[in-house]
Write a protein that holds these residues in place. Structure first.
Motif, PDB file in Angstrom:
ATOM      1  N   MET A   1     -71.713 -89.650 -81.039  1.00 27.84           N
ATOM      2  CA  MET A   1     -72.576 -88.844 -80.187  1.00 27.84           C
ATOM      3  C   MET A   1     -71.873 -88.439 -78.894  1.00 27.84           C
ATOM      4  O   MET A   1     -72.328 -87.521 -78.207  1.00 27.84           O
ATOM      5  N   MET A   2     -70.774 -89.112 -78.559  1.00 38.51           N
ATOM      6  CA  MET A   2     -70.068 -88.805 -77.314  1.00 38.51           C
ATOM      7  C   MET A   2     -69.520 -87.375 -77.290  1.00 38.51           C
ATOM      8  O   MET A   2     -69.851 -86.602 -76.369  1.00 38.51           O
ATOM      9  N   PRO A   3     -68.689 -86.947 -78.255  1.00 36.80           N
ATOM     10  CA  PRO A   3     -68.204 -85.555 -78.208  1.00 36.80           C
ATOM     11  C   PRO A   3     -69.326 -84.532 -78.396  1.00 36.80           C
ATOM     12  O   PRO A   3     -69.236 -83.422 -77.866  1.00 36.80           O
ATOM     13  N   ILE A   4     -70.371 -84.908 -79.117  1.00 40.32           N
ATOM     14  CA  ILE A   4     -71.505 -83.991 -79.281  1.00 40.32           C
ATOM     15  C   ILE A   4     -72.206 -83.778 -77.945  1.00 40.32           C
ATOM     16  O   ILE A   4     -72.563 -82.646 -77.588  1.00 40.32           O
ATOM     17  N   ALA A   5     -72.394 -84.849 -77.174  1.00 44.44           N
ATOM     18  CA  ALA A   5     -73.040 -84.742 -75.868  1.00 44.44           C
ATOM     19  C   ALA A   5     -72.212 -83.892 -74.908  1.00 44.44           C
ATOM     20  O   ALA A   5     -72.752 -83.017 -74.206  1.00 44.44           O
ATOM     21  N   ILE A   6     -70.916 -84.115 -74.872  1.00 50.38           N
ATOM     22  CA  ILE A   6     -70.045 -83.332 -73.991  1.00 50.38           C
ATOM     23  C   ILE A   6     -70.077 -81.857 -74.383  1.00 50.38           C
ATOM     24  O   ILE A   6     -70.161 -80.964 -73.528  1.00 50.38           O
ATOM     25  N   THR A   7     -70.013 -81.590 -75.681  1.00 46.07           N
ATOM     26  CA  THR A   7     -69.991 -80.211 -76.160  1.00 46.07           C
ATOM     27  C   THR A   7     -71.293 -79.490 -75.842  1.00 46.07           C
ATOM     28  O   THR A   7     -71.284 -78.300 -75.502  1.00 46.07           O
ATOM     29  N   LEU A   8     -72.410 -80.176 -75.946  1.00 46.25           N
ATOM     30  CA  LEU A   8     -73.697 -79.563 -75.579  1.00 46.25           C
ATOM     31  C   LEU A   8     -73.695 -79.140 -74.114  1.00 46.25           C
ATOM     32  O   LEU A   8     -74.197 -78.064 -73.761  1.00 46.25           O
TER      33      LEU A   8
END
Length: 352
Positions: free
Chosen positions: A172-179
């Protein structure tokens, strides 16, 4: 609740268990089929975990934050080929660690694959000759540009697929940053290329609120599973609190409202057992108190004394809360929706 060997030793000293019973129980817990999966979901953080995450962040950072101009020499095809090669290695290691029930290294390797996605899409656009300007990949984490959108959307798609397949919380870390990146770039594009700091603050503020709401929804949906909401909460709070703190205002009422928001964050963090709310709320509260000390009550001898009394009063309030916490919590939870009640009970049991 996680049970440690030290707790069993304490039970032996209190004559609750014999040494043989403690050793037998510890061996049973270590070999229990659900023990390894529960360990992956728990909040324990030892030196082994530090080594896992430190190595993982170095590898991920090498392909993201620390990417310099050297890779540009490979050209678009070279970048795509090398990214796919690294991605295959990452997937192979993910399967290797997963088969050996090493959840944290498997999750880090899967996250490494997701982190490679923007670089792969960038190389593909270069190879196809459709890259719109002279910007390079290292600018992806530094500047707002509309054509990062393809990289961000691709990362969300790949991240969603891999997260659905492997279900490791660290994904979920790269997904959160990308959002977070996506909202910045999309807003600037829709606003005709306005990259002003004021716009960034406003977008970051509302993006943070939306991410916190998304994290809360994920928290409820996964209340009996691993902690998938942590990274969304973290970057949501960073976006919201950072934007809120950076906004300037000459109004004392606005500053007091800022203090109230930070106090509400502390209360929310205590209720949801989310330390990130408490930490940033406490920092914001101290910023406001420092403003009072340096501006409103400058050179006042009474202000430090008042703060000391307030601080001691809060400590006394904490003692009263600890004494009556069970009865107050049980009464308060009766009026909550069932899903939220289950979430709070689950979070409380994990923190034990």
């Amino acid at each position: 609740m996680d049970l440690s060997q030290q707790q069993l030793n304490d039970a032996v000293e209190e004559d609750i268990l014999t040494i043989q019973q403690a050793n037998t129980l510890w061996q049973y817990l270590q070999n229990h089929p659900n023990q390894k999966s529960n360990t992956a979901m728990s909040a324990r953080f030892d030196f082994t975990h530090v080594l896992y995450y430190f190595g993982g962040f170095i590898a991920i950072g090498a392909m993201t934050l620390f990417m310099e101009l050297g890779w540009e020499a490979f050209g678009g095809i070279g970048i795509v080929s090398l990214s796919c090669f690294y991605g295959l290695i990452g997937l192979g290691l993910t399967h290797y660690f997963k088969n050996r029930e090493l959840a944290i290294p498997a999750g880090i390797c899967a996250t490494f694959v997701v982190a490679l996605t923007p670089l792969t899409i960038y190389g593909l656009q270069q190879a196809l000759g459709i890259w719109p300007d002279d910007a390079v990949y290292r600018d992806y984490h530094r500047y707002i540009k509309w054509h990062w959108l393809y990289m961000e959307l691709g990362t969300l798609i790949v991240g969603g697929i891999i997260a659905w397949k492997y279900k490791y919380p660290f994904l979920m870390m790269p997904i959160a940053i990308t959002l977070w990146y996506l909202t910045m770039d999309l807003t600037a594009m829709l606003n005709g290329g306005d990259y002003s700091w004021e716009l960034r603050k406003i977008v970051s503020l509302y993006t943070g609120l939306l991410m916190i709401a998304l994290a809360f929804w994920i928290d409820i949906r996964s209340r009996y599973k691993a902690d998938y909401a942590f990274w969304i909460y973290l970057f949501g709070i960073l976006a919201f609190w950072g934007a809120l703190t950076s906004m300037n205002s000459d109004s004392e009422w606005s500053k007091f409202f800022y203090f109230c928001i930070n106090m509400a964050m502390i209360v929310s963090g205590a209720m949801l057992v989310r330390r990130v709310f408490v930490v940033f709320g406490a920092i914001g509260s101290f910023i406001y108190i420092e403003h009072l000390a340096s501006s409103i009550f400058k050179d006042s001898w009474l202000f430090p004394i008042s703060l000391t009394i307030i601080g001691l009063g809060i400590i006394f309030l904490g003692i009263l809360w600890q004494k009556h916490e069970q009865s107050i919590s049980s009464k308060a939870r009766k009026i909550l929706p069932q899903s939220l009640k289950e979430l709070l009970e689950s979070r409380a049991s994990r923190s034990c």
